[in-house]
Design a protein around this motif. Structure first.
Motif, PDB file in Angstrom:
ATOM      1  N   ALA A 114       5.500   6.070  15.770  1.00 33.46           N
ATOM      2  CA  ALA A 114       4.700   7.222  15.608  1.00 33.46           C
ATOM      3  C   ALA A 114       4.554   7.731  14.006  1.00 33.46           C
ATOM      4  N   ARG A 115       5.814   7.768  13.340  1.00 31.88           N
ATOM      5  CA  ARG A 115       5.606   8.219  11.966  1.00 31.88           C
ATOM      6  C   ARG A 115       5.090   7.067  10.952  1.00 31.88           C
ATOM      7  N   PHE A 116       5.364   5.732  11.191  1.00 30.05           N
ATOM      8  CA  PHE A 116       4.640   4.933  10.607  1.00 30.05           C
ATOM      9  C   PHE A 116       3.067   4.795  10.751  1.00 30.05           C
ATOM     10  N   GLY A 117       2.502   4.958  12.043  1.00 28.37           N
ATOM     11  CA  GLY A 117       1.169   4.977  12.185  1.00 28.37           C
ATOM     12  C   GLY A 117       0.580   6.391  11.466  1.00 28.37           C
ATOM     13  N   ALA A 118       1.280   7.398  11.653  1.00 24.10           N
ATOM     14  CA  ALA A 118       0.634   8.732  10.687  1.00 24.10           C
ATOM     15  C   ALA A 118       0.714   8.328   9.442  1.00 24.10           C
ATOM     16  N   ALA A 119       1.526   7.832   8.964  1.00 26.65           N
ATOM     17  CA  ALA A 119       1.656   7.528   7.277  1.00 26.65           C
ATOM     18  C   ALA A 119       0.595   6.464   6.903  1.00 26.65           C
ATOM     19  N   ARG A 120       0.118   5.661   7.751  1.00 27.21           N
ATOM     20  CA  ARG A 120      -1.070   4.689   7.433  1.00 27.21           C
ATOM     21  C   ARG A 120      -2.346   5.079   7.441  1.00 27.21           C
ATOM     22  N   ARG A 121      -2.391   6.020   8.551  1.00 27.93           N
ATOM     23  CA  ARG A 121      -3.637   6.767   8.920  1.00 27.93           C
ATOM     24  C   ARG A 121      -3.608   8.032   7.530  1.00 27.93           C
ATOM     25  N   SER A 122      -2.756   8.524   7.262  1.00 27.39           N
ATOM     26  CA  SER A 122      -2.675   9.377   5.937  1.00 27.39           C
ATOM     27  C   SER A 122      -3.316   8.636   4.668  1.00 27.39           C
ATOM     28  N   LEU A 123      -2.616   7.641   4.612  1.00 25.98           N
ATOM     29  CA  LEU A 123      -3.053   7.060   3.453  1.00 25.98           C
ATOM     30  C   LEU A 123      -4.660   6.362   3.309  1.00 25.98           C
ATOM     31  N   ILE A 163      -6.455  -4.379   0.496  1.00 28.92           N
ATOM     32  CA  ILE A 163      -6.067  -5.222   1.796  1.00 28.92           C
ATOM     33  C   ILE A 163      -4.422  -4.673   1.573  1.00 28.92           C
ATOM     34  N   ARG A 164      -4.180  -4.064   2.938  1.00 23.00           N
ATOM     35  CA  ARG A 164      -2.576  -3.391   3.000  1.00 23.00           C
ATOM     36  C   ARG A 164      -1.986  -4.631   3.784  1.00 23.00           C
ATOM     37  N   ILE A 165      -0.937  -5.187   3.504  1.00 23.68           N
ATOM     38  CA  ILE A 165      -0.315  -6.488   3.733  1.00 23.68           C
ATOM     39  C   ILE A 165       0.860  -5.838   4.650  1.00 23.68           C
ATOM     40  N   LEU A 166       1.063  -6.006   5.868  1.00 21.48           N
ATOM     41  CA  LEU A 166       2.033  -5.496   6.940  1.00 21.48           C
ATOM     42  C   LEU A 166       2.644  -6.359   7.533  1.00 21.48           C
ATOM     43  N   GLY A 174       0.982  -1.300   0.079  1.00 23.35           N
ATOM     44  CA  GLY A 174       0.037   0.187   0.124  1.00 23.35           C
ATOM     45  C   GLY A 174       0.725   1.100   0.045  1.00 23.35           C
ATOM     46  N   PHE A 175       2.176   0.942  -0.157  1.00 26.07           N
ATOM     47  CA  PHE A 175       2.900   2.583   0.123  1.00 26.07           C
ATOM     48  C   PHE A 175       3.609   2.953  -1.308  1.00 26.07           C
ATOM     49  N   ASP A 176       3.335   2.345  -2.206  1.00 22.44           N
ATOM     50  CA  ASP A 176       3.706   2.635  -3.520  1.00 22.44           C
ATOM     51  C   ASP A 176       2.682   3.560  -4.082  1.00 22.44           C
ATOM     52  N   ALA A 177       3.447   4.823  -4.377  1.00 24.50           N
ATOM     53  CA  ALA A 177       2.455   6.246  -4.826  1.00 24.50           C
ATOM     54  C   ALA A 177       1.802   5.859  -6.154  1.00 24.50           C
ATOM     55  N   ASN A 178       2.517   5.172  -6.987  1.00 23.41           N
ATOM     56  CA  ASN A 178       1.979   4.740  -8.241  1.00 23.41           C
ATOM     57  C   ASN A 178       0.914   3.892  -8.203  1.00 23.41           C
ATOM     58  N   ALA A 179       0.754   2.780  -7.269  1.00 22.50           N
ATOM     59  CA  ALA A 179      -0.289   1.925  -7.074  1.00 22.50           C
ATOM     60  C   ALA A 179      -1.274   2.670  -6.441  1.00 22.50           C
ATOM     61  N   THR A 180      -1.195   3.581  -5.534  1.00 18.96           N
ATOM     62  CA  THR A 180      -2.225   4.449  -4.910  1.00 18.96           C
ATOM     63  C   THR A 180      -2.840   5.225  -6.365  1.00 18.96           C
ATOM     64  N   LEU A 181      -2.180   5.737  -7.068  1.00 15.01           N
ATOM     65  CA  LEU A 181      -2.934   6.554  -8.024  1.00 15.01           C
ATOM     66  C   LEU A 181      -3.722   5.576  -8.916  1.00 15.01           C
ATOM     67  N   PHE A 182      -3.239   4.487  -9.259  1.00 13.70           N
ATOM     68  CA  PHE A 182      -3.961   3.630  -9.928  1.00 13.70           C
ATOM     69  C   PHE A 182      -5.341   3.228  -9.321  1.00 13.70           C
TER      70      PHE A 182
END
Length: 299
Positions: free
Chosen positions: A253-262, A213-216, A191-199
């Motif tokens: 903290a940063r990882f949680g913020a990135a997940r929430r933002s996405l 489904i974001r696999i972590l 889920g963290f590839d910007a091109n995949a999100t854009l698609f």
């Protein structure tokens, strides 16, 4: 070569409770959209079948049991205008593993989740197709149904290798032509590839119902590392050597913020997303995903 089986026996039994239902009825319009007749809960009686472990007692026809001394389940027939597409991220980051489950990567999890979704679609009589993005560019198994089609998809999954980056837009054009308006698209990746999100956003804007489904890894969730540790980016090869304990709080903290933002970004585009951590049961993200949908039936 025998057909690979990516689904543990206990998970397969629990999949009987999962239903794939689109958020909105799409009717019979749109090129490439197919109707199927699937057995499940509904209003119009279709047939009896023998009771199987995991069936709900309320589905048993007790009057027939009294006459025959055998358990039979009533099934109803419903229109099921679903074509489900499974889009698997096979870029290099999907090679990441997790100490919580040795010899299992994000890609392994994506394979298994795709196989689970195929089983549900197969049971419902719906069409499903497979697209693998990354590795060798784009691999597509056109939408179909039936056991032979399921086996073709499983063999294609077996051959997937995670490598390289998300395909360029021109490579994805054949996929655009395959996925018809009204299709149900399930994206499986980190889920963290910007091109995949854009698609995903473009698909949603073009009247495809997109789910993700974001696999972590459990290590990303818990950050259990101690002492000096070398962290390596599996795509770029960049390395960072640091004291794990001293950076744990900042990372979480940063990882949680990135997940929430996405998640907020996807939700703003009408895309439903759930997270799956690799130490969880395989059917859990499917239950999370579809239990959130008001028109989905979970027995």
């Amino acid at each position: 070569m025998s057909t690979p089986d990516f689904i543990p026996r206990d998970v397969r039994a629990r999949l009987k409770d999962v239903r794939l239902v689109p958020r909105r009825a799409v009717g019979a319009h749109g090129f490439g959209l197919h109707h199927s007749r699937s057995r499940g809960a509904g209003l119009e009686f279709a047939q009896y079948r023998a009771y199987e472990p995991g069936d709900e007692p309320r589905q048993v026809d007790w009057k027939l049991y009294a006459r025959s001394d055998r358990f039979f389940v009533r099934e109803a027939e419903r229109d099921s205008p679903i074509t489900a597409w499974l889009l698997i991220d096979a870029t290099a980051s999907m090679n990441q593993g997790d100490a919580a489950r040795a010899q299992w990567t994000r890609l392994d999890a994506a394979r298994a989740l795709a196989a689970c979704t195929m089983e549900v679609a197969l049971r419902q009589g719906d069409l499903f197709g497979l697209a693998v993005l990354g590795g060798n560019g784009l691999t597509v198994v056109p939408a179909g149904t039936g056991l032979r089609h399921r086996d073709r998809c499983l063999l294609a999954l077996h051959d997937v290798r995670a490598d390289a980056a998300w395909p360029v837009e021109t490579t994805l054009r054949p996929l655009w032509e395959r996925i018809a308006p009204g299709s149900l698209v399930l994206m499986l990746g980190d889920g963290f590839d910007a091109n995949a999100t854009l698609f995903a956003q473009r698909l949603a804007a073009a009247r495809r119902e997109v789910l993700a489904i974001r696999i972590l890894t459990a290590e990303e969730r818990d950050f259990p590392f101690r002492g000096g540790h070398r962290f390596v980016d599996v795509e770029s090869g960049e390395e960072v050597l640091t004291d794990a304990a001293s950076v744990r709080g900042e990372f979480l903290a940063r990882f949680g913020a990135a997940r929430r933002s996405l998640a907020m970004q996807l939700a703003a585009n009408g895309i439903r997303q759930v997270e799956y951590f690799m130490d969880e049961a395989l059917d859990l993200p499917l239950r999370r995903l579809f239990a959130m949908r008001g028109d989905t039936e979970l027995a």
